[in-house]
Scaffold this active site. Structure first.
Site, short mmCIF file in Angstrom:
data_model
loop_
_atom_site.label_atom_id
_atom_site.label_comp_id
_atom_site.label_asym_id
_atom_site.label_seq_id
_atom_site.Cartn_x
_atom_site.Cartn_y
_atom_site.Cartn_z
CD1 TRP A 70 36.25 49.67 42.04
CD2 TRP A 70 38.80 49.39 41.27
NE1 TRP A 70 36.73 49.51 40.40
CE2 TRP A 70 37.93 49.33 40.45
CE3 TRP A 70 40.48 49.14 41.59
CZ2 TRP A 70 38.50 49.32 38.96
CZ3 TRP A 70 40.35 48.53 40.18
CH2 TRP A 70 39.90 49.26 39.54
CG MET A 71 34.98 55.39 42.77
SD MET A 71 34.99 56.83 42.57
CE MET A 71 36.50 57.60 42.50
CG ASN A 72 34.92 50.79 37.26
OD1 ASN A 72 35.04 50.26 38.67
ND2 ASN A 72 33.85 51.66 36.74
CG ASP A 73 33.12 53.18 34.64
OD1 ASP A 73 33.82 52.96 35.12
OD2 ASP A 73 31.75 53.26 33.76
CD GLN A 89 29.90 50.23 38.21
OE1 GLN A 89 29.95 49.25 37.95
NE2 GLN A 89 28.70 50.40 38.75
CD1 TRP A 97 35.22 46.75 38.63
CD2 TRP A 97 34.88 44.94 38.69
NE1 TRP A 97 34.65 46.24 37.92
CE2 TRP A 97 33.84 45.21 37.89
CE3 TRP A 97 35.36 43.15 38.94
CZ2 TRP A 97 33.59 44.11 36.97
CZ3 TRP A 97 34.01 42.93 37.79
CH2 TRP A 97 33.42 42.95 36.56
NE ARG A 191 29.40 47.41 29.85
CZ ARG A 191 30.10 46.72 28.70
NH1 ARG A 191 29.79 45.97 28.49
NH2 ARG A 191 31.25 47.10 28.62
CD GLU A 246 33.72 49.23 28.92
OE1 GLU A 246 33.10 48.46 28.80
OE2 GLU A 246 34.49 50.27 29.01
CD1 TRP A 330 38.00 50.19 31.57
CD2 TRP A 330 38.71 49.15 33.28
NE1 TRP A 330 37.20 50.23 33.00
CE2 TRP A 330 37.81 49.73 33.36
CE3 TRP A 330 39.31 48.15 34.55
CZ2 TRP A 330 36.97 49.99 34.44
CZ3 TRP A 330 38.25 47.88 35.35
CH2 TRP A 330 37.40 47.92 36.12
C1 FRU Z 1 33.50 51.20 32.10
C2 FRU Z 1 32.53 50.24 32.42
C3 FRU Z 1 31.32 49.86 32.25
C4 FRU Z 1 30.31 48.98 32.82
C5 FRU Z 1 31.48 49.14 34.38
C6 FRU Z 1 31.73 48.29 34.94
O1 FRU Z 1 34.78 51.72 32.67
O2 FRU Z 1 32.93 48.77 31.95
O3 FRU Z 1 31.36 49.51 30.79
O4 FRU Z 1 29.24 48.84 33.21
O5 FRU Z 1 32.79 49.62 34.04
O6 FRU Z 1 32.32 48.60 36.54
#
Ligand code: FRU
Length: 506
Positions: A70-73, A89, A97, A191, A246, A330
């Site tokens: 998994w990867m996000n931001d 991330q 996640w 954050r 965010e 999301w």
């Molecule tokens: C945005 C977010 C950030 C948080 C991260 C957690 O997509 O919700 O606010 O730091 O992802 O993975």
């Protein structure tokens, strides 16, 4: 208000209502990993990844994806000594996640990425959430001149800001013993620190997001360790206040006759196509306060469904402002059918501030480095045999037209050009390929406005195995979408077009 904007709002609100407003992503804390977290799960050893693992169904060929998991931001985007770093991330242990860590990839041209070992893992202060990285050329923090300093959110019982530094070019990080550098015990959302050096006031500035409080706070520091609250920014726009705020970014852009400050805010689920979207505010920053020119926004960086949490690289030479986003949403990111990885980044883009009909527009175009993988332009007839490609076509705005990307399996993505509303409407319906994995994936329409007054528009489409990125030639409008056809769309109908092959980066 223009008609096209009204449609956009209506579509967005309908989807928002369907999606609901509660953000329960962080309610379930991932299991605590004892020690360094080295044990358990499949690791990404970087150099041991066989080429064949980048050939799976849906695997993007010109976009960054980790080999597995998994990867996000995008996080810690920084240029250092000839290398672009892309931290992100990452869950080192699975395709969902959780276990949030900073994965790492590096590149010299923003397209060919080499996956590196995981840079930072959950520690006693919590998960390693999103943040940024700077090069501390003057050794303000005392970690050494030229140290790379990562500033991120520790997400444990509370969200707090921490720093870590690397003196080996981002390969290994040492946690600062004084963490957290900004403590917090009462705010639920606090954050995603984005830090830059503000030369005029001779201090580091941090922009920090307050999630459901719909605010960005600014802090100042001489040394990255001790921070002072400077100001808070919020807006009166009902639309902007829908979702969680965010991943902010604040930077200055130069245009023909001056400069402006841009504040980027990611908004979930208030995005233009429902779910996640990235907006920006134009204004001024005096070292303490950001003042927006107009609070009746949002302005969107991208009108598509899949460009979120994007921020810009720090320390890039020649004044270029380079941006990359997480190509997902999301609303359905946990369900997209990609495996053994999940999620790609958008193509990297160069930002430019344009003035169109008296209004400023933050334009974005694919970086010029794309030439490194591009073949020569050729007129389109028949099917396109390429791992990925760029297609350009010019359409008249005096009449409606229908453009269609399709493949031999009968799957297609339709785009209608509406002359009256001066917009391109992209229909991500069940015809596009796999979509039943989430009820929120089939978006009846993504609406991309055509800005300016010209009677025709040149469109550029970057088509990969599981994404389509649509741009106007000047970058003043863009729409990014993931799609899951059983094989790449290799045909285009509805207008004359030219295309060029984009070679796989793997
Ligand atoms: C945005 C977010 C950030 C948080 C991260 C957690 O997509 O919700 O606010 O730091 O992802 O993975």
């Amino acid at each position: 208000m223009k008609k096209s904007h009204i449609y956009l709002l209506a579509a967005g609100f309908a989807l928002f209502a369907a999606a609901g407003c509660n953000d329960d992503r962080f309610d379930e804390q991932p299991p605590v990993i004892e020690g360094t977290g080295e044990e358990g799960g499949e690791e990404n050893p970087g150099e041991d990844i066989p080429q064949s693992s980048y050939n799976e169904l849906y695997r993007p060929q010109i976009h960054y994806t980790p080999a597995r998991n998994w990867m996000n931001d995008p996080n810690g985007l920084v240029y250092d000594n000839g290398t672009y770093h892309l931290f992100y991330q990452y869950n080192p242990q699975g395709n969902e996640w959780g276990n949030m860590s900073w994965g790492h990839a590096s590149s010299t041209d923003l397209l060919h990425w080499k996956e590196q070992p995981v840079a930072m893992r959950r520690n006693e202060l919590g998960d390693i959430f999103s943040g940024s990285a700077v090069i501390d050329a003057d050794n303000t923090a005392g970690f050494g001149a030229g140290a790379m300093v990562a500033v991120y959110t520790s997400s444990g019982e509370h969200q707090q800001q921490s720093i870590a530094y690397s003196t080996d070019g981002g390969m290994t990080f040492t946690q600062y013993v004084g963490n957290p550098v900004i403590a917090n015990s009462d705010r639920p959302d606090f954050r995603d620190p984005k830090v830059f050096w503000h030369a005029e006031s001779k201090q580091w500035i941090m922009a920090l997001a307050l999630g459901n409080a719909h605010a960005i706070e600014f802090y100042g520091s001489p040394n990255l360790k001790s921070w002072t609250f400077l100001s808070s920014f919020t807006t009166t726009s009902a639309r902007s206040n829908i979702g969680q705020w965010e991943c902010p970014d604040l930077f200055r852009m130069t245009y023909e006759s001056g400069t402006k400050w841009i504040l980027i805010v990611s908004n979930n689920p208030g995005g233009p196509a429902g779910g996640s979207g990235t907006e920006y505010f134009l204004g001024d920053f005096d070292g303490k306060t950001f003042t927006a020119d107009d609070l009746d926004y949002p302005l969107w960086i991208d009108y598509g469904s899949d460009n979120y949490a994007g921020v810009t690289w720090s320390n890039v030479p020649d004044g270029r402002r380079l941006f990359i986003g997480w190509m997902n949403n999301w609303n359905y990111s946990g369900a997209v059918p990609a495996s053994p990885w999940r999620s790609a980044m958008t193509l990297p883009r160069e930002l430019e501030l344009l003035e169109i009909d008296g209004s400023f527009v933050l334009a974005n175009k694919v970086v010029s480095e794309i030439e490194n993988i591009a073949g020569s332009w050729q007129p389109l007839s028949g099917t396109i045999a390429a791992p990925a490609y760029e297609l350009k076509t010019t359409v008249k705005l005096s009449e409606n037209s229908t453009l269609r990307l399709s493949n031999g399996a009968g799957e297609y993505l339709e785009m209608t050009v509406n002359a009256a509303t001066r917009s391109v409407i992209v229909h991500r319906t069940a015809s596009t390929g796999k979509c039943a994995f989430s009820g929120l994936f089939s978006i009846p329409s993504v609406i991309m406005p055509i800005k300016g007054a010209s009677d025709e528009v040149e469109l550029h489409l970057f088509v990969d195995q599981s994404s389509v990125e649509l741009f106007t030639a000047d970058g003043s409008s863009t729409a990014t979408m993931v799609v899951y056809p059983s094989n790449i769309y290799d045909r285009f109908d509805g207008a004359d077009a030219e295309y060029r092959e984009l070679a796989s980066v793997w």
